[in-house]
Design a protein around this motif. Structure first.
Motif, PDB file in Angstrom:
ATOM      1  N   ALA A  13       0.867  -1.215  -0.123  1.00  0.00           N
ATOM      2  CA  ALA A  13       0.004   0.157   0.054  1.00  0.00           C
ATOM      3  C   ALA A  13       0.832   1.202  -0.004  1.00  0.00           C
ATOM      4  N   VAL A  14       1.721   1.281   1.019  1.00  0.00           N
ATOM      5  CA  VAL A  14       2.623   2.661   1.019  1.00  0.00           C
ATOM      6  C   VAL A  14       3.556   2.725  -0.326  1.00  0.00           C
ATOM      7  N   LEU A  15       3.967   1.743  -0.904  1.00  0.00           N
ATOM      8  CA  LEU A  15       4.911   1.908  -2.209  1.00  0.00           C
ATOM      9  C   LEU A  15       4.094   2.288  -3.167  1.00  0.00           C
ATOM     10  N   SER A  16       3.048   1.521  -3.518  1.00  0.00           N
ATOM     11  CA  SER A  16       2.205   2.071  -4.560  1.00  0.00           C
ATOM     12  C   SER A  16       1.657   3.389  -4.434  1.00  0.00           C
ATOM     13  N   SER A  17       1.174   3.510  -3.158  1.00  0.00           N
ATOM     14  CA  SER A  17       0.746   5.140  -3.171  1.00  0.00           C
ATOM     15  C   SER A  17       1.811   6.159  -3.227  1.00  0.00           C
ATOM     16  N   LEU A  18       2.932   5.979  -2.721  1.00  0.00           N
ATOM     17  CA  LEU A  18       4.043   6.831  -2.972  1.00  0.00           C
ATOM     18  C   LEU A  18       4.310   7.236  -4.628  1.00  0.00           C
ATOM     19  N   PRO A 185      -3.790   0.072   5.593  1.00  0.00           N
ATOM     20  CA  PRO A 185      -3.583  -0.139   4.220  1.00  0.00           C
ATOM     21  C   PRO A 185      -4.777   0.041   3.345  1.00  0.00           C
ATOM     22  N   LEU A 186      -6.112  -0.407   3.895  1.00  0.00           N
ATOM     23  CA  LEU A 186      -7.137  -0.268   3.032  1.00  0.00           C
ATOM     24  C   LEU A 186      -7.608   1.231   2.931  1.00  0.00           C
ATOM     25  N   VAL A 187      -7.673   2.140   4.011  1.00  0.00           N
ATOM     26  CA  VAL A 187      -7.815   3.554   3.828  1.00  0.00           C
ATOM     27  C   VAL A 187      -6.843   4.141   2.800  1.00  0.00           C
ATOM     28  N   LEU A 188      -5.591   3.741   3.069  1.00  0.00           N
ATOM     29  CA  LEU A 188      -4.530   4.273   2.353  1.00  0.00           C
ATOM     30  C   LEU A 188      -4.625   4.222   0.885  1.00  0.00           C
ATOM     31  N   THR A 189      -4.868   3.026   0.520  1.00  0.00           N
ATOM     32  CA  THR A 189      -4.963   2.563  -0.990  1.00  0.00           C
ATOM     33  C   THR A 189      -6.490   3.418  -1.524  1.00  0.00           C
ATOM     34  N   SER A 190      -7.452   3.204  -0.797  1.00  0.00           N
ATOM     35  CA  SER A 190      -8.743   3.878  -1.167  1.00  0.00           C
ATOM     36  C   SER A 190      -8.722   5.457  -1.427  1.00  0.00           C
ATOM     37  N   GLY A 191      -8.234   6.017  -0.188  1.00  0.00           N
ATOM     38  CA  GLY A 191      -8.040   7.556  -0.574  1.00  0.00           C
ATOM     39  C   GLY A 191      -6.908   7.734  -1.716  1.00  0.00           C
TER      40      GLY A 191
END
Length: 261
Positions: A13-18, A185-191
């Motif tokens: 989640a962190v890597l893809s969001s970055l 991770p769910l909130v991070l990727t969704s946001g």
């Protein structure tokens, strides 16, 4: 036990969001650059319209339709292209004829794939990108890939959460802790995907936001019912929407993919 499932979910989640945040910065910089170029300062023709609406593949489809309509190519519904008139009237037409080859006949699908990567076609996109009307091909492709990675990270988080609950043997209130941690991770990727919907998704298209405004102003010619105007109206429709708008069923069939034959 469930922590072993949480760690890869958070990392993905962190890597893809970055990556998507970085792509957003690139898109914003591109938008700032494009904003300095008023769309009325750049005129676009049929091939430029085709590129903005559908990319290099649409340019090739338009060229094939134009050349077939003027008797320079024969597009068979069986998936073959034959050169009828070997004298091209433009750089793009000469490139198409040269790509067909000295035998004067080739598979239509192979011709389309080769022409979509031909310098003459890519030059149209480069020119439009320089004018601020097209999203640079590299940015467009990378944006699509990064958004897909965030979607995959979201799906991975859901799968790992389900696996953690299934294998952890939780009962009653024991599920509160894993559900709370997996919400990160769910909130991070969704946001991140929600942010992308506003800031990044316009750059998954071939036309930049300004180019999309220009496309909305494109209208087929309708003047005095002349044959030339009718032809341009049809070609403009093909440039905007692809071969599906062609009234000739055999020509539509000729431009459908024929893979596996």
């Amino acid at each position: 036990m469930w922590l072993l499932f949480l760690i890869p979910a958070c990392v993905a989640a962190v890597l893809s969001s970055l990556r998507l945040v970085r792509m957003t910065a690139t898109a914003d910089a591109l938008a700032d650059r494009n904003g300095l170029r008023p769309p009325e300062a750049v005129g676009i023709g049929l091939y430029e319209t085709a590129y903005l609406a559908g990319g290099p593949g649409r340019v090739v489809e338009l060229a094939l339709v134009l050349m077939a309509g003027r008797g320079r190519l024969h597009l068979a519904h069986t998936g073959w292209t034959t050169v009828v008139d070997p004298k091209g009237r433009s750089r793009l037409e000469r490139a198409v004829i040269a790509t067909v080859g000295p035998e004067g006949q080739c598979r239509t699908d192979e011709l389309r794939r080769a022409m979509a990567e031909h310098p003459t076609v890519l030059e149209i996109g480069a020119r439009l990108a320089l004018a601020g009307l097209a999203t640079p091909a590299l940015v467009q492709r990378n944006t699509v890939v990064v958004i897909r990675q965030v979607r995959h990270a979201l799906l991975l988080s859901l799968i790992l959460l389900a696996a953690a609950l299934a294998l952890g043997g939780f009962t009653g209130g024991d599920t509160v802790a894993p559900l709370a941690w997996f919400s990160l991770p769910l909130v991070l990727t969704s946001g991140t995907l929600l942010m992308a919907r506003v800031d990044v998704y316009p750059y998954t298209r071939w036309a930049s936001p300004i180019g999309q405004e220009v496309l909305r102003e494109v209208r087929p010619a309708r003047q005095r019912g002349l044959a030339d105007d009718e032809e341009r109206e049809l070609l403009t429709a093909v440039a905007m929407n692809g071969p599906a708008v062609l009234p000739d069923a055999r020509l539509r069939a000729a431009l459908r993919p024929h893979r596996g034959q």
